[in-house]
Write a protein that holds these residues in place. Structure first.
Motif, mmCIF file in Angstrom:
data_model
loop_
_atom_site.group_PDB
_atom_site.id
_atom_site.type_symbol
_atom_site.label_atom_id
_atom_site.label_comp_id
_atom_site.label_asym_id
_atom_site.label_seq_id
_atom_site.Cartn_x
_atom_site.Cartn_y
_atom_site.Cartn_z
ATOM 1 N N ALA A 60 0.838 -1.201 0.000
ATOM 2 C CA ALA A 60 0.000 0.000 0.000
ATOM 3 C C ALA A 60 0.872 1.249 0.000
ATOM 4 O O ALA A 60 0.593 2.220 -0.716
ATOM 5 N N TRP A 61 1.936 1.235 0.795
ATOM 6 C CA TRP A 61 2.867 2.370 0.851
ATOM 7 C C TRP A 61 3.455 2.644 -0.529
ATOM 8 O O TRP A 61 3.410 3.760 -1.028
ATOM 9 N N GLU A 62 4.011 1.615 -1.128
ATOM 10 C CA GLU A 62 4.678 1.763 -2.426
ATOM 11 C C GLU A 62 3.705 2.260 -3.494
ATOM 12 O O GLU A 62 4.001 3.217 -4.220
ATOM 13 N N ASN A 63 2.549 1.630 -3.584
ATOM 14 C CA ASN A 63 1.569 2.013 -4.604
ATOM 15 C C ASN A 63 1.054 3.427 -4.393
ATOM 16 O O ASN A 63 0.908 4.198 -5.345
ATOM 17 N N THR A 64 0.766 3.773 -3.158
ATOM 18 C CA THR A 64 0.176 5.074 -2.865
ATOM 19 C C THR A 64 1.182 6.200 -3.088
ATOM 20 O O THR A 64 0.846 7.226 -3.680
ATOM 21 N N LEU A 65 2.408 6.014 -2.629
ATOM 22 C CA LEU A 65 3.387 7.076 -2.835
ATOM 23 C C LEU A 65 3.799 7.203 -4.294
ATOM 24 O O LEU A 65 4.062 8.308 -4.773
ATOM 25 N N THR A 66 3.811 6.106 -5.024
ATOM 26 C CA THR A 66 4.066 6.178 -6.467
ATOM 27 C C THR A 66 2.945 6.959 -7.151
ATOM 28 O O THR A 66 3.209 7.812 -8.011
ATOM 29 N N ALA A 67 1.700 6.704 -6.758
ATOM 30 C CA ALA A 67 0.563 7.446 -7.321
ATOM 31 C C ALA A 67 0.649 8.927 -6.948
ATOM 32 O O ALA A 67 0.355 9.797 -7.778
ATOM 33 N N ALA A 68 1.046 9.219 -5.714
ATOM 34 C CA ALA A 68 1.179 10.618 -5.299
ATOM 35 C C ALA A 68 2.248 11.331 -6.122
ATOM 36 O O ALA A 68 2.069 12.496 -6.508
ATOM 37 N N GLU A 69 3.344 10.634 -6.411
ATOM 38 C CA GLU A 69 4.376 11.228 -7.267
ATOM 39 C C GLU A 69 3.788 11.575 -8.633
ATOM 40 O O GLU A 69 4.052 12.650 -9.180
ATOM 41 N N GLY A 70 3.004 10.663 -9.183
ATOM 42 C CA GLY A 70 2.357 10.934 -10.474
ATOM 43 C C GLY A 70 1.434 12.133 -10.404
ATOM 44 O O GLY A 70 1.415 12.976 -11.306
ATOM 45 N N ALA A 71 0.689 12.232 -9.334
ATOM 46 C CA ALA A 71 -0.208 13.377 -9.152
ATOM 47 C C ALA A 71 0.591 14.668 -9.031
ATOM 48 O O ALA A 71 0.201 15.712 -9.585
ATOM 49 N N MET A 72 1.717 14.595 -8.344
ATOM 50 C CA MET A 72 2.552 15.786 -8.185
ATOM 51 C C MET A 72 3.103 16.244 -9.537
ATOM 52 O O MET A 72 3.194 17.444 -9.796
ATOM 53 N N TRP A 73 3.453 15.295 -10.410
ATOM 54 C CA TRP A 73 3.907 15.682 -11.749
ATOM 55 C C TRP A 73 2.794 16.382 -12.515
ATOM 56 O O TRP A 73 3.052 17.302 -13.302
ATOM 57 N N GLU A 74 1.554 15.964 -12.286
ATOM 58 C CA GLU A 74 0.427 16.636 -12.946
ATOM 59 C C GLU A 74 0.288 18.078 -12.452
ATOM 60 O O GLU A 74 -0.092 18.970 -13.207
ATOM 61 N N HIS A 75 0.614 18.323 -11.183
ATOM 62 C CA HIS A 75 0.639 19.702 -10.669
ATOM 63 C C HIS A 75 1.705 20.510 -11.401
ATOM 64 O O HIS A 75 1.459 21.642 -11.826
ATOM 65 N N ILE A 76 2.887 19.924 -11.529
ATOM 66 C CA ILE A 76 3.992 20.621 -12.187
ATOM 67 C C ILE A 76 3.647 20.936 -13.635
ATOM 68 O O ILE A 76 3.955 22.013 -14.146
ATOM 69 N N ARG A 77 2.965 20.003 -14.301
ATOM 70 C CA ARG A 77 2.579 20.205 -15.706
ATOM 71 C C ARG A 77 1.447 21.218 -15.852
ATOM 72 O O ARG A 77 1.093 21.602 -16.954
ATOM 73 N N GLY A 78 0.858 21.616 -14.736
ATOM 74 C CA GLY A 78 -0.219 22.598 -14.780
ATOM 75 C C GLY A 78 -1.602 22.014 -14.991
ATOM 76 O O GLY A 78 -2.566 22.752 -15.151
ATOM 77 N N ARG A 79 -1.712 20.704 -14.980
ATOM 78 C CA ARG A 79 -3.023 20.072 -15.186
ATOM 79 C C ARG A 79 -3.828 20.006 -13.896
ATOM 80 O O ARG A 79 -5.034 19.828 -13.938
ATOM 81 N N LEU A 80 -3.156 20.138 -12.755
ATOM 82 C CA LEU A 80 -3.824 20.117 -11.459
ATOM 83 C C LEU A 80 -3.328 21.294 -10.631
ATOM 84 O O LEU A 80 -2.210 21.763 -10.829
ATOM 85 N N HIS A 81 -4.166 21.708 -9.701
ATOM 86 C CA HIS A 81 -3.797 22.797 -8.802
ATOM 87 C C HIS A 81 -4.214 22.394 -7.399
ATOM 88 O O HIS A 81 -5.215 21.717 -7.213
ATOM 89 N N GLY A 82 -3.427 22.786 -6.433
ATOM 90 C CA GLY A 82 -3.736 22.441 -5.056
ATOM 91 C C GLY A 82 -3.363 23.562 -4.115
ATOM 92 O O GLY A 82 -3.101 24.682 -4.547
ATOM 93 N N PRO A 83 -3.297 23.235 -2.847
ATOM 94 C CA PRO A 83 -3.023 24.279 -1.851
ATOM 95 C C PRO A 83 -1.583 24.793 -1.882
ATOM 96 O O PRO A 83 -1.287 25.814 -1.291
ATOM 97 N N THR A 84 -0.696 24.089 -2.576
ATOM 98 C CA THR A 84 0.700 24.524 -2.671
ATOM 99 C C THR A 84 1.165 24.418 -4.114
ATOM 100 O O THR A 84 0.569 23.704 -4.918
#
Length: 155
Positions: A60-84
């Motif tokens: 669960a740790w490995e899968n979830t943190l890998t998914a979070a990394e992917g989500a963070m790349w989407e923030h960097i690409r400008g496709r997502l926005h969040g509190p930071t």
């Protein structure tokens, strides 16, 4: 344009704010980041207390943190926005945390760096309100972890 006192409606000729794929991506990313912060908080608390059982399933740790990394790349690409504003350095910190956490969860070294790194990663995902978000996320992550990775019942 409707009168200000009239409720807004979604007429057939209006385009939705997000298409279905973008909405799915946003849902996926939000859940990945939420559960990642939950697992990070659970692991950091267990290490700080010196618990033998770190209370997070390694898969669960490995899968979830890998998914979070992917989500963070989407923030960097400008496709997502969040509190930071997520940076490449934030993704690299989460990647490092994932590796150190995986080693600890598999019975390896519990790096002294883990605690401070965990706090920094939670802050990078949720900003100054990370403590409240982490408590709530840990509650959901524990429930999910118990549902899919129940303990054997022996301690």
């Amino acid at each position: 344009m409707p009168h200000p006192d009239q409720p807004l409606t979604n007429d057939d000729d209006e385009e939705p704010l997000l298409d279905e794929d973008e909405e799915d991506l946003l849902d996926w990313a939000s859940m990945a980041e939420l559960y990642a912060v939950g697992y990070i908080r659970i692991l950091a608390d267990a290490i700080e207390r010196g618990d033998a059982d770190l209370q997070v399933d390694p898969v669960a740790w490995e899968n979830t943190l890998t998914a979070a990394e992917g989500a963070m790349w989407e923030h960097i690409r400008g496709r997502l926005h969040g509190p930071t504003a997520i940076t490449v350095e934030d993704v690299e910190r989460v990647r490092r945390l994932r590796g150190l956490g995986s080693a600890a969860l598999l019975g390896g070294e519990r790096s002294p760096e883990l605690g401070a790194l965990a706090l920094r990663c939670m802050e990078s995902l949720f900003g100054p309100d990370w403590q409240r978000a982490a408590r709530k996320a840990a509650f959901y992550a524990r429930a999910l972890n118990q549902e899919f990775h129940p303990r054997s019942g022996t301690e």
